[in-house]
Design a protein around this motif. Structure first.
Motif, PDB file in Angstrom:
ATOM      1  N   THR A 100       0.819  -1.215   0.000  1.00 52.99           N
ATOM      2  CA  THR A 100       0.000   0.000   0.000  1.00 52.99           C
ATOM      3  C   THR A 100       0.853   1.265   0.000  1.00 52.99           C
ATOM      4  O   THR A 100       0.316   2.363  -0.135  1.00 52.99           O
ATOM      5  CB  THR A 100      -0.928   0.025   1.224  1.00 52.99           C
ATOM      6  OG1 THR A 100      -0.136  -0.059   2.417  1.00 52.99           O
ATOM      7  CG2 THR A 100      -1.899  -1.143   1.193  1.00 52.99           C
ATOM      8  N   ALA A 101       2.166   1.120   0.181  1.00 55.56           N
ATOM      9  CA  ALA A 101       3.067   2.272   0.183  1.00 55.56           C
ATOM     10  C   ALA A 101       4.338   1.908  -0.573  1.00 55.56           C
ATOM     11  O   ALA A 101       4.757   0.745  -0.599  1.00 55.56           O
ATOM     12  CB  ALA A 101       3.409   2.702   1.607  1.00 55.56           C
ATOM     13  N   ALA A 102       4.942   2.913  -1.199  1.00 50.65           N
ATOM     14  CA  ALA A 102       6.141   2.677  -2.004  1.00 50.65           C
ATOM     15  C   ALA A 102       7.046   3.896  -1.955  1.00 50.65           C
ATOM     16  O   ALA A 102       6.618   4.998  -1.589  1.00 50.65           O
ATOM     17  CB  ALA A 102       5.767   2.346  -3.448  1.00 50.65           C
ATOM     18  N   ASP A 136       8.961  -1.282  -2.335  1.00 52.82           N
ATOM     19  CA  ASP A 136       8.018  -1.264  -1.221  1.00 52.82           C
ATOM     20  C   ASP A 136       8.758  -0.885   0.053  1.00 52.82           C
ATOM     21  O   ASP A 136       9.942  -0.528   0.022  1.00 52.82           O
ATOM     22  CB  ASP A 136       7.307  -2.616  -1.095  1.00 52.82           C
ATOM     23  CG  ASP A 136       8.249  -3.750  -0.698  1.00 52.82           C
ATOM     24  OD1 ASP A 136       9.450  -3.501  -0.436  1.00 52.82           O
ATOM     25  OD2 ASP A 136       7.779  -4.904  -0.639  1.00 52.82           O
ATOM     26  N   LEU A 165       1.705   1.223 -12.384  1.00 53.47           N
ATOM     27  CA  LEU A 165       0.599   1.553 -11.479  1.00 53.47           C
ATOM     28  C   LEU A 165      -0.662   0.762 -11.797  1.00 53.47           C
ATOM     29  O   LEU A 165      -1.508   0.575 -10.920  1.00 53.47           O
ATOM     30  CB  LEU A 165       0.293   3.056 -11.523  1.00 53.47           C
ATOM     31  CG  LEU A 165       1.259   3.959 -10.753  1.00 53.47           C
ATOM     32  CD1 LEU A 165       0.777   5.403 -10.777  1.00 53.47           C
ATOM     33  CD2 LEU A 165       1.429   3.478  -9.315  1.00 53.47           C
ATOM     34  N   PHE A 168      -0.402  -2.262  -9.408  1.00 55.89           N
ATOM     35  CA  PHE A 168      -0.423  -2.052  -7.958  1.00 55.89           C
ATOM     36  C   PHE A 168      -1.587  -1.128  -7.602  1.00 55.89           C
ATOM     37  O   PHE A 168      -1.410   0.043  -7.247  1.00 55.89           O
ATOM     38  CB  PHE A 168       0.914  -1.475  -7.490  1.00 55.89           C
ATOM     39  CG  PHE A 168       2.080  -2.351  -7.825  1.00 55.89           C
ATOM     40  CD1 PHE A 168       2.280  -3.545  -7.156  1.00 55.89           C
ATOM     41  CD2 PHE A 168       2.971  -1.997  -8.834  1.00 55.89           C
ATOM     42  CE1 PHE A 168       3.349  -4.364  -7.472  1.00 55.89           C
ATOM     43  CE2 PHE A 168       4.037  -2.804  -9.159  1.00 55.89           C
ATOM     44  CZ  PHE A 168       4.223  -3.999  -8.473  1.00 55.89           C
ATOM     45  N   LEU A 171      -1.854   0.685  -3.966  1.00 60.71           N
ATOM     46  CA  LEU A 171      -0.947   1.734  -3.504  1.00 60.71           C
ATOM     47  C   LEU A 171      -1.732   2.985  -3.108  1.00 60.71           C
ATOM     48  O   LEU A 171      -2.596   3.452  -3.856  1.00 60.71           O
ATOM     49  CB  LEU A 171       0.063   2.090  -4.582  1.00 60.71           C
ATOM     50  CG  LEU A 171       1.274   1.175  -4.749  1.00 60.71           C
ATOM     51  CD1 LEU A 171       2.166   1.688  -5.867  1.00 60.71           C
ATOM     52  CD2 LEU A 171       2.075   1.070  -3.456  1.00 60.71           C
ATOM     53  N   ARG A 172      -1.416   3.501  -1.926  1.00 66.27           N
ATOM     54  CA  ARG A 172      -2.084   4.701  -1.431  1.00 66.27           C
ATOM     55  C   ARG A 172      -1.113   5.825  -1.102  1.00 66.27           C
ATOM     56  O   ARG A 172      -1.514   6.980  -1.001  1.00 66.27           O
ATOM     57  CB  ARG A 172      -2.898   4.357  -0.169  1.00 66.27           C
ATOM     58  CG  ARG A 172      -4.040   3.385  -0.417  1.00 66.27           C
ATOM     59  CD  ARG A 172      -5.107   4.020  -1.289  1.00 66.27           C
ATOM     60  NE  ARG A 172      -6.237   3.131  -1.537  1.00 66.27           N
ATOM     61  CZ  ARG A 172      -6.337   2.310  -2.575  1.00 66.27           C
ATOM     62  NH1 ARG A 172      -5.362   2.292  -3.484  1.00 66.27           N
ATOM     63  NH2 ARG A 172      -7.376   1.527  -2.739  1.00 66.27           N
ATOM     64  N   LEU A 174       2.991   7.373  -1.816  1.00 71.10           N
ATOM     65  CA  LEU A 174       4.241   7.316  -2.566  1.00 71.10           C
ATOM     66  C   LEU A 174       5.201   8.348  -2.000  1.00 71.10           C
ATOM     67  O   LEU A 174       4.941   9.555  -2.057  1.00 71.10           O
ATOM     68  CB  LEU A 174       3.977   7.596  -4.050  1.00 71.10           C
ATOM     69  CG  LEU A 174       5.188   7.617  -4.976  1.00 71.10           C
ATOM     70  CD1 LEU A 174       5.847   6.247  -5.030  1.00 71.10           C
ATOM     71  CD2 LEU A 174       4.781   8.075  -6.368  1.00 71.10           C
ATOM     72  N   LEU A 196      -3.845   7.720  -4.823  1.00 75.45           N
ATOM     73  CA  LEU A 196      -2.421   7.662  -4.495  1.00 75.45           C
ATOM     74  C   LEU A 196      -1.913   9.052  -4.143  1.00 75.45           C
ATOM     75  O   LEU A 196      -1.986   9.982  -4.948  1.00 75.45           O
ATOM     76  CB  LEU A 196      -1.632   7.080  -5.676  1.00 75.45           C
ATOM     77  CG  LEU A 196      -0.121   6.916  -5.488  1.00 75.45           C
ATOM     78  CD1 LEU A 196       0.197   6.053  -4.279  1.00 75.45           C
ATOM     79  CD2 LEU A 196       0.505   6.324  -6.746  1.00 75.45           C
TER      80      LEU A 196
END
Length: 260
Positions: A100-102, A136, A165, A168, A171-172, A174, A196
């Motif tokens: 969920t985060a990168a 990640d 994207l 994924f 993802l919320r 970045l 995101l």
């Protein structure tokens, strides 16, 4: 002849984990070369950074090894294996297989004279190529895009994110550095993935010398992992697809060593 055991070679446990992830061999044509030997040869090149024709004689012929490397590069097999191993590693750390985060960052590396497209990074004073990396929170690679070093961070990030994207969707958040600041980039990301959020982790103007910055150190550590593989210390590849494939192969080796 029994194949020599090198430091880069797969253990039995690693091979048992990797084997089901490989494409099924064709039932037509000549009997296939032992895939474990081919993988060991590719890992040997990754770790040692040697030329294909300098492979030791106890590996399969270099043309056979290169054929498999190139075939699996073009059909995204390396990328697929990296994704499956990443899910296993995340599960061992008690995390969901879908991040969920990168963290996003880039690295410029010098190029060996190879005839491929390169550029000049005026900020780093490097002539070569730039690796744009999305990882990640564990530092595991989600995607990579290789561009000429003259490509700006934002343009390279857009090339990478527009490619990955779609995969994924969870993802919320970045995290990026100051090179990606500005409303234009944040709005572009929002246009692709509305949920995101881009969060810039800036270095303090009064800070002198090296300082570990929150979140950004994760991707810097991943670059360090990759640079321990001599094939990635410089850019030796004529094609961008091969340059990206070596990064995935290095991460495959790292994740296999964690899992088995």
């Amino acid at each position: 002849m029994k194949i020599a055991i090198y430091d880069s070679s797969l253990t039995d446990a690693q091979w048992d984990l990797l084997k089901p992830m490989l494409p099924k061999p064709s039932k037509r044509g000549r009997p296939p070369t032992d895939r474990r030997q081919i993988i060991d040869a590719i890992l040997y090149v990754t770790k040692g950074g040697i030329q294909w024709r300098l492979l030791p004689s106890d590996f399969p012929p270099c043309k056979t090894v290169f054929h498999v490397f190139r075939k699996w590069t073009l059909d995204h097999t390396w990328e697929s294996i990296n994704a499956r191993l990443r899910a296993h590693v995340r599960e061992t750390h008690g995390k969901r297989c879908r991040p969920t985060a990168a963290i996003l960052d880039s690295q410029s590396v010098k190029s060996d004279p190879h005839g491929g497209v390169v550029g000049y990074d005026a900020g780093k004073q490097i002539k070569g190529r730039k690796r744009h990396l999305l990882v990640d929170t564990l530092g595991l690679v989600l995607g990579i895009a290789v561009t000429p070093a003259s490509t700006t961070d934002r343009d390279g990030a857009q090339a990478l994110l527009s490619r990955v994207l779609g995969w994924f969707t969870w993802l919320r958040l970045l995290w990026v550095d100051g090179g990606y600041s500005g409303e234009a980039f944040a709005q572009w990301v929002q246009g692709i993935r509305s949920k995101l959020v881009v969060q810039v982790v800036k270095r303090s103007d009064v800070t002198k010398g090296f300082r570990v910055l929150p979140r950004r150190w994760v991707v810097e550590r991943t670059f360090g992992w990759l640079m321990r593989h001599r094939r990635l210390v410089r850019d030796y590849e004529t094609s961008v697809s091969s340059a990206e494939a070596w990064a995935y192969i290095a991460m495959i080796r790292i994740q296999l060593r964690r899992l088995a």
